[in-house]
Design a protein around this motif. Structure first.
Motif, PDB file in Angstrom:
ATOM      1  N   LYS A  89       0.849  -1.140   0.142  1.00 55.49           N
ATOM      2  CA  LYS A  89      -0.062  -0.009  -0.033  1.00 55.49           C
ATOM      3  C   LYS A  89       0.834   1.238   0.108  1.00 55.49           C
ATOM      4  O   LYS A  89       0.286   2.178  -0.180  1.00 55.49           O
ATOM      5  N   GLU A  90       2.083   1.271   0.278  1.00 55.55           N
ATOM      6  CA  GLU A  90       3.040   2.252   0.358  1.00 55.55           C
ATOM      7  C   GLU A  90       2.823   3.338  -0.770  1.00 55.55           C
ATOM      8  O   GLU A  90       2.839   4.354  -0.904  1.00 55.55           O
ATOM      9  N   GLY A  91       3.074   2.605  -2.066  1.00 56.55           N
ATOM     10  CA  GLY A  91       3.240   3.244  -3.231  1.00 56.55           C
ATOM     11  C   GLY A  91       2.015   3.775  -3.692  1.00 56.55           C
ATOM     12  O   GLY A  91       1.741   4.905  -3.955  1.00 56.55           O
ATOM     13  N   SER A  92       0.793   3.161  -3.409  1.00 52.87           N
ATOM     14  CA  SER A  92      -0.535   3.684  -3.989  1.00 52.87           C
ATOM     15  C   SER A  92      -1.111   4.790  -2.988  1.00 52.87           C
ATOM     16  O   SER A  92      -1.377   5.796  -3.416  1.00 52.87           O
ATOM     17  N   ASP A  93      -0.617   4.574  -1.647  1.00 57.62           N
ATOM     18  CA  ASP A  93      -0.863   5.663  -0.699  1.00 57.62           C
ATOM     19  C   ASP A  93      -0.270   7.173  -0.955  1.00 57.62           C
ATOM     20  O   ASP A  93      -0.853   7.845  -0.886  1.00 57.62           O
ATOM     21  N   ARG A  94       0.890   6.901  -1.466  1.00 56.55           N
ATOM     22  CA  ARG A  94       1.943   8.093  -1.584  1.00 56.55           C
ATOM     23  C   ARG A  94       1.536   8.660  -2.947  1.00 56.55           C
ATOM     24  O   ARG A  94       1.362   9.856  -3.021  1.00 56.55           O
ATOM     25  N   ILE A  95       1.139   7.975  -3.927  1.00 52.09           N
ATOM     26  CA  ILE A  95       0.457   8.451  -5.247  1.00 52.09           C
ATOM     27  C   ILE A  95      -0.706   9.434  -5.114  1.00 52.09           C
ATOM     28  O   ILE A  95      -0.906  10.318  -5.299  1.00 52.09           O
ATOM     29  N   GLU A  96      -1.482   8.584  -4.098  1.00 51.94           N
ATOM     30  CA  GLU A  96      -2.841   9.262  -3.638  1.00 51.94           C
ATOM     31  C   GLU A  96      -2.837  10.572  -3.102  1.00 51.94           C
ATOM     32  O   GLU A  96      -3.436  11.469  -3.509  1.00 51.94           O
ATOM     33  N   ALA A  97      -1.737  10.580  -2.158  1.00 54.17           N
ATOM     34  CA  ALA A  97      -1.613  12.007  -1.345  1.00 54.17           C
ATOM     35  C   ALA A  97      -0.961  12.967  -2.331  1.00 54.17           C
ATOM     36  O   ALA A  97      -1.488  14.062  -1.939  1.00 54.17           O
ATOM     37  N   LYS A  98      -0.415  12.523  -3.213  1.00 52.37           N
ATOM     38  CA  LYS A  98       0.367  13.735  -4.084  1.00 52.37           C
ATOM     39  C   LYS A  98      -0.737  13.893  -5.065  1.00 52.37           C
ATOM     40  O   LYS A  98      -1.015  15.350  -5.386  1.00 52.37           O
ATOM     41  N   ILE A  99      -1.741  13.128  -5.587  1.00 55.36           N
ATOM     42  CA  ILE A  99      -2.698  13.656  -6.240  1.00 55.36           C
ATOM     43  C   ILE A  99      -3.548  14.360  -5.788  1.00 55.36           C
ATOM     44  O   ILE A  99      -4.262  15.532  -6.002  1.00 55.36           O
ATOM     45  N   ASP A 100      -3.800  14.284  -4.389  1.00 63.43           N
ATOM     46  CA  ASP A 100      -4.961  14.949  -3.493  1.00 63.43           C
ATOM     47  C   ASP A 100      -4.353  16.408  -3.305  1.00 63.43           C
ATOM     48  O   ASP A 100      -4.979  17.534  -3.506  1.00 63.43           O
ATOM     49  N   GLU A 101      -3.014  16.557  -3.190  1.00 64.58           N
ATOM     50  CA  GLU A 101      -2.410  17.725  -3.046  1.00 64.58           C
ATOM     51  C   GLU A 101      -2.578  18.759  -4.334  1.00 64.58           C
ATOM     52  O   GLU A 101      -2.440  19.856  -4.061  1.00 64.58           O
ATOM     53  N   ILE A 102      -2.157  17.836  -5.482  1.00 64.76           N
ATOM     54  CA  ILE A 102      -2.432  18.644  -6.862  1.00 64.76           C
ATOM     55  C   ILE A 102      -3.612  19.351  -6.955  1.00 64.76           C
ATOM     56  O   ILE A 102      -3.982  20.352  -7.397  1.00 64.76           O
ATOM     57  N   LEU A 103      -4.565  18.397  -6.315  1.00 63.50           N
ATOM     58  CA  LEU A 103      -6.149  18.868  -6.721  1.00 63.50           C
ATOM     59  C   LEU A 103      -6.534  20.115  -5.751  1.00 63.50           C
ATOM     60  O   LEU A 103      -6.903  21.088  -6.130  1.00 63.50           O
ATOM     61  N   LYS A 104      -5.727  20.147  -4.587  1.00 62.84           N
ATOM     62  CA  LYS A 104      -6.145  21.159  -3.766  1.00 62.84           C
ATOM     63  C   LYS A 104      -5.384  22.462  -4.292  1.00 62.84           C
ATOM     64  O   LYS A 104      -5.827  23.456  -3.866  1.00 62.84           O
ATOM     65  N   ARG A 105      -4.125  22.327  -4.730  1.00 59.08           N
ATOM     66  CA  ARG A 105      -3.354  23.573  -5.298  1.00 59.08           C
ATOM     67  C   ARG A 105      -4.180  23.985  -6.659  1.00 59.08           C
ATOM     68  O   ARG A 105      -4.307  25.435  -6.830  1.00 59.08           O
ATOM     69  N   VAL A 106      -4.670  23.098  -7.491  1.00 61.39           N
ATOM     70  CA  VAL A 106      -5.242  23.475  -8.630  1.00 61.39           C
ATOM     71  C   VAL A 106      -6.734  24.259  -8.641  1.00 61.39           C
ATOM     72  O   VAL A 106      -6.966  25.370  -9.101  1.00 61.39           O
ATOM     73  N   ASP A 107      -7.327  23.483  -7.605  1.00 59.59           N
ATOM     74  CA  ASP A 107      -8.736  24.210  -7.392  1.00 59.59           C
ATOM     75  C   ASP A 107      -9.079  24.121  -5.660  1.00 59.59           C
ATOM     76  O   ASP A 107      -9.610  23.108  -5.223  1.00 59.59           O
ATOM     77  N   PRO A 108      -8.445  24.996  -4.859  1.00 67.78           N
ATOM     78  CA  PRO A 108      -8.620  24.881  -3.574  1.00 67.78           C
ATOM     79  C   PRO A 108     -10.015  24.943  -3.073  1.00 67.78           C
ATOM     80  O   PRO A 108     -10.237  24.285  -1.988  1.00 67.78           O
TER      81      PRO A 108
END
Length: 121
Positions: A89-108
């Motif tokens: 789960k380490e790899g997919s959790d890390r990728i998911e966290a990165k995508i969540d952060e990108i979404l927050k920065r693109v559309d806060p």
């Protein structure tokens, strides 16, 4: 993945099973040829039960020394990773966290709604 057939989802397993069946069949076929040749050399009549016993013994010896060890190493590791060990789960959790952060920065403002919507799927 929904919509994919059992053949495509488990294609590696099917190919491996095919190789396994071919190798066992070849082992028994060539074992039969050797058995017939040996019996003819000694002038002894062919007995299928003796052949089956010898081949079962040889097959299980091979499995014990080679196949079961390899099967556990590969199959066991794959199974443990698949069922959700922390390492898988380490790899997919890390990728998911990165995508969540990108979404927050693109559309806060709308990111949380999108993230919650994706989590429900």
């Amino acid at each position: 993945m929904p919509g994919r057939s059992v053949w495509s989802r488990y294609s590696y397993a099917w190919v491996t099973l095919g190789f396994f069946i071919i190798s066992v069949a070849g082992h028994w076929f060539f074992g039969w040829l050797a058995f017939v040749n040996e019996q003819q050399d000694h002038g002894v009549p062919l007995e299928t039960s003796e052949y089956v016993f010898q081949m079962l013994e040889a097959t299980f010896e091979n499995w014990q020394s080679e196949f079961l060890q390899l099967m556990w190493q590969v199959g066991g590791l794959a199974l443990l990773l698949y069922v959700g060990s922390p390492q898988s789960k380490e790899g997919s959790d890390r990728i998911e966290a990165k995508i969540d952060e990108i979404l927050k920065r693109v559309d806060p403002k709308g990111a949380e709604g999108v993230i919650n919507e994706l989590d429900e799927v």
